[in-house]
Design an enzyme around this catalytic site. Structure first.
Site, PDB file in Angstrom:
ATOM      1  CE  LYS A 172      -9.200   2.497   8.498  1.00  0.00           C
ATOM      2  NZ  LYS A 172      -7.982   1.637   8.387  1.00  0.00           N
ATOM      3  CG  ASP A 228     -10.652  11.971   6.149  1.00  0.00           C
ATOM      4  OD1 ASP A 228     -10.443  10.767   5.854  1.00  0.00           O
ATOM      5  OD2 ASP A 228     -10.754  12.863   5.287  1.00  0.00           O
ATOM      6  N   GLY A 247       0.822  -1.211   0.000  1.00  0.00           N
ATOM      7  CA  GLY A 247       0.000   0.000   0.000  1.00  0.00           C
ATOM      8  C   GLY A 247       0.860   1.267   0.000  1.00  0.00           C
ATOM      9  CD  GLN A 248      -1.665   6.176  -1.691  1.00  0.00           C
ATOM     10  OE1 GLN A 248      -1.053   7.172  -2.079  1.00  0.00           O
ATOM     11  NE2 GLN A 248      -2.939   6.221  -1.354  1.00  0.00           N
ATOM     12  CB  THR A 271      -8.214   1.813   1.102  1.00  0.00           C
ATOM     13  OG1 THR A 271      -7.574   1.139   0.015  1.00  0.00           O
ATOM     14  CG2 THR A 271      -7.341   1.719   2.338  1.00  0.00           C
ATOM     15  CD1 TRP A 287      -9.385  13.586   2.155  1.00  0.00           C
ATOM     16  CD2 TRP A 287      -8.977  15.323   0.818  1.00  0.00           C
ATOM     17  NE1 TRP A 287     -10.554  14.293   2.018  1.00  0.00           N
ATOM     18  CE2 TRP A 287     -10.324  15.368   1.203  1.00  0.00           C
ATOM     19  CE3 TRP A 287      -8.481  16.334  -0.023  1.00  0.00           C
ATOM     20  CZ2 TRP A 287     -11.198  16.375   0.772  1.00  0.00           C
ATOM     21  CZ3 TRP A 287      -9.352  17.336  -0.440  1.00  0.00           C
ATOM     22  CH2 TRP A 287     -10.693  17.346  -0.048  1.00  0.00           C
ATOM     23  CE1 TYR A 346     -11.352   2.723   4.359  1.00  0.00           C
ATOM     24  CE2 TYR A 346     -12.124   4.987   4.575  1.00  0.00           C
ATOM     25  CZ  TYR A 346     -11.089   4.064   4.592  1.00  0.00           C
ATOM     26  OH  TYR A 346      -9.809   4.495   4.851  1.00  0.00           O
TER      27      TYR A 346
HETATM   28  N1  LIG Z   1      -5.814   6.387   1.010  1.00  0.00           N
HETATM   29  C1  LIG Z   1      -6.428   7.355   1.680  1.00  0.00           C
HETATM   30  O1  LIG Z   1      -6.822   8.380   1.120  1.00  0.00           O
HETATM   31  C2  LIG Z   1      -6.689   7.218   3.161  1.00  0.00           C
HETATM   32  C3  LIG Z   1      -7.422   8.209   3.820  1.00  0.00           C
HETATM   33  C4  LIG Z   1      -7.654   8.079   5.186  1.00  0.00           C
HETATM   34  C5  LIG Z   1      -7.148   7.005   5.874  1.00  0.00           C
HETATM   35  N2  LIG Z   1      -6.448   6.045   5.209  1.00  0.00           N
HETATM   36  C6  LIG Z   1      -5.952   4.886   5.968  1.00  0.00           C
HETATM   37  O2  LIG Z   1      -4.538   4.893   5.900  1.00  0.00           O
HETATM   38  C7  LIG Z   1      -4.056   3.548   5.899  1.00  0.00           C
HETATM   39  C8  LIG Z   1      -3.091   3.353   4.739  1.00  0.00           C
HETATM   40  O3  LIG Z   1      -3.793   3.614   3.528  1.00  0.00           O
HETATM   41  P1  LIG Z   1      -3.101   3.473   2.104  1.00  0.00           P
HETATM   42  O4  LIG Z   1      -3.528   4.650   1.302  1.00  0.00           O
HETATM   43  O5  LIG Z   1      -1.659   3.159   2.250  1.00  0.00           O
HETATM   44  O6  LIG Z   1      -3.899   2.211   1.559  1.00  0.00           O
HETATM   45  P2  LIG Z   1      -3.697   1.409   0.201  1.00  0.00           P
HETATM   46  O7  LIG Z   1      -2.668   2.058  -0.637  1.00  0.00           O
HETATM   47  O8  LIG Z   1      -5.053   1.151  -0.345  1.00  0.00           O
HETATM   48  O9  LIG Z   1      -3.083   0.035   0.708  1.00  0.00           O
HETATM   49  C9  LIG Z   1      -3.782  -0.826   1.509  1.00  0.00           C
HETATM   50  C10 LIG Z   1      -2.987  -2.092   1.575  1.00  0.00           C
HETATM   51  O10 LIG Z   1      -3.685  -2.982   2.458  1.00  0.00           O
HETATM   52  C11 LIG Z   1      -3.542  -4.254   1.931  1.00  0.00           C
HETATM   53  N3  LIG Z   1      -4.576  -5.178   2.366  1.00  0.00           N
HETATM   54  C12 LIG Z   1      -5.903  -5.110   2.122  1.00  0.00           C
HETATM   55  N4  LIG Z   1      -6.521  -6.181   2.635  1.00  0.00           N
HETATM   56  C13 LIG Z   1      -5.548  -6.926   3.211  1.00  0.00           C
HETATM   57  C14 LIG Z   1      -5.543  -8.149   3.889  1.00  0.00           C
HETATM   58  N5  LIG Z   1      -6.667  -8.834   4.080  1.00  0.00           N
HETATM   59  N6  LIG Z   1      -4.373  -8.641   4.357  1.00  0.00           N
HETATM   60  C15 LIG Z   1      -3.209  -7.972   4.148  1.00  0.00           C
HETATM   61  N7  LIG Z   1      -3.148  -6.803   3.516  1.00  0.00           N
HETATM   62  C16 LIG Z   1      -4.312  -6.289   3.041  1.00  0.00           C
HETATM   63  C17 LIG Z   1      -3.621  -4.081   0.427  1.00  0.00           C
HETATM   64  O11 LIG Z   1      -3.049  -5.230  -0.124  1.00  0.00           O
HETATM   65  P3  LIG Z   1      -3.086  -5.609  -1.680  1.00  0.00           P
HETATM   66  O12 LIG Z   1      -1.931  -4.836  -2.231  1.00  0.00           O
HETATM   67  O13 LIG Z   1      -2.894  -7.089  -1.662  1.00  0.00           O
HETATM   68  O14 LIG Z   1      -4.420  -5.176  -2.185  1.00  0.00           O
HETATM   69  C18 LIG Z   1      -2.847  -2.806   0.226  1.00  0.00           C
HETATM   70  O15 LIG Z   1      -1.498  -3.088  -0.035  1.00  0.00           O
HETATM   71  C19 LIG Z   1      -5.299   2.652   5.892  1.00  0.00           C
HETATM   72  O16 LIG Z   1      -5.592   2.275   7.201  1.00  0.00           O
HETATM   73  C20 LIG Z   1      -6.389   3.567   5.382  1.00  0.00           C
HETATM   74  O17 LIG Z   1      -7.663   3.161   5.853  1.00  0.00           O
HETATM   75  C21 LIG Z   1      -6.193   6.129   3.877  1.00  0.00           C
END
Ligand SMILES: NC(=O)c1ccc[n+]([C@@H]2O[C@H](COP(=O)([O-])OP(=O)(O)OC[C@H]3O[C@@H](n4cnc5c(N)ncnc54)[C@H](OP(=O)(O)O)[C@@H]3O)[C@@H](O)[C@H]2O)c1
Length: 303
Positions: A133, A106, A14-15, A66, A154, A129
């Protein structure tokens, strides 16, 4: 000098996970990232031997379901990862007496507050979602006495799918883009978030666990904007750097219906993080420049 933290990161690709791996490696901090298919947060029962042998001093849960819109029709997998999986991971951390840093969102707020949200504000997620969370926050807090829950917003980065990448890709295909101008939030650069988590981990290792560290903290880029403002700034930077540009037409949420409702205001007040951990993130525009620079230096992908 206190020992450096050793980070076990869940959610390898993930990011945030990739940003953590990059920042830790650059700073000589030991990091081990686990992800699918070897480690599935939704189904795991215990941490693998590899993780124990790594001897982490802190666990970071960067894995999540996500896909905000998809979650509306996939509630079960969203809760399995974001709530139950997070809770079981917190339980595993607690059994090893390790602190856990868990990421939340958020989107636990409904957006009706006219000002930025503080941690103690009432939550009221508008979609599946956000509900999953919020449940995850509760399960992590109940399972692990040493928990730091970070609500962010974001998120963008050079990795994975995100708004900045989408805008640059669309600008290669179209002259005009319609972007929602009535949702306000705080764009957050994942490498900044990674630095914040490393600083938190260093603080915990340096001082030992303190009760003040337990709880929910907001962490997001400094400043605020709308999706329209963000898109306009992306193209201003892209124009300056010789990248693709598009005209950005402001539209309302009503004109761009999505399966999941989003909060009109999800600005996060991050003062508590500064008070307790001495950490704050850069202005979102400064980090956006770094992100756009890096994306334009790469070959365009299909993201
Ligand atoms: N992105 C946003 O805008 C945003 C905003 C607010 C909060 N957040 C929170 O910030 C955190 C990091 O977000 P991010 O943007 O880095 O998310 P992301 O890029 O969507 O990455 C999420 C990662 O979680 C992995 N994942 C999903 N289900 C899984 C499972 N069952 N077992 C193991 N890994 C799993 C995915 O794996 P795969 O690669 O295999 O799919 C992906 O690599 C999360 O908690 C998210 O809820 C994100």
């Amino acid at each position: 000098m206190p020992a450096a933290p050793r980070l076990l990161v869940i959610g390898r690709d993930g990011q945030l996970a990739r940003s953590l791996a990059e920042r830790c490696t650059a700073r000589g901090i030991a990091v081990l990232a686990l992800g699918r298919p070897e480690f599935d947060l939704a189904t795991f029962t215990d941490l693998p031997e590899e993780a124990r042998a790594f001897a982490p001093t802190i666990i970071v849960n960067a894995a999540a379901h996500t896909a905000v819109d998809k979650a509306e029709t996939e509630a079960e997998p969203a809760f399995a990862v974001n709530a139950e999986g997070a809770g079981r991971l917190a339980d595993a951390a607690a059994r090893l007496d390790l602190p856990i840093v868990h990421l939340s969102t958020d989107y636990v707020f409904d957006g009706t507050k006219p000002a930025a949200y503080v941690e103690s504000d009432p939550t009221n997620p508008l979609g599946v979602y956000g509900r999953s969370k919020l449940d995850g926050e509760a399960q992590v807090a109940a399972a692990a006495p040493k928990h730091v829950i970070l609500r962010t917003a974001w998120v963008h980065s050079p990795f994975g799918g995100n708004f900045v990448k989408t805008m640059l890709r669309l600008a290669r295909e179209r002259d005009t883009l319609a972007v929602v101008a009535d949702q306000r939030g705080c764009p957050t650069y994942a490498p900044d978030l990674a630095d914040a988590i490393i600083a938190i981990a260093e603080r915990i290792v340096a001082t030992g666990w303190r009760d003040a560290y337990r709880g929910v903290f907001h962490v997001a880029g400094t400043g605020e904007t709308t999706w329209h403002g963000l898109a306009s700034t992306i193209f201003a930077l892209s124009a300056e750097l010789g990248g693709p540009i598009a005209e950005v037409r402001p539209i309302t949420t009503e004109e761009y219906p999505t399966p999941a409702r989003r909060p009109a205001n999800s600005r996060l007040d991050c003062d508590k993080l500064q008070r307790v951990f001495g950490v704050s993130l850069p202005a979102w525009q400064d980090s956006l420049r770094l992100c756009v620079e890096r994306l334009l230096a790469e070959k365009p992908t299909g993201d």
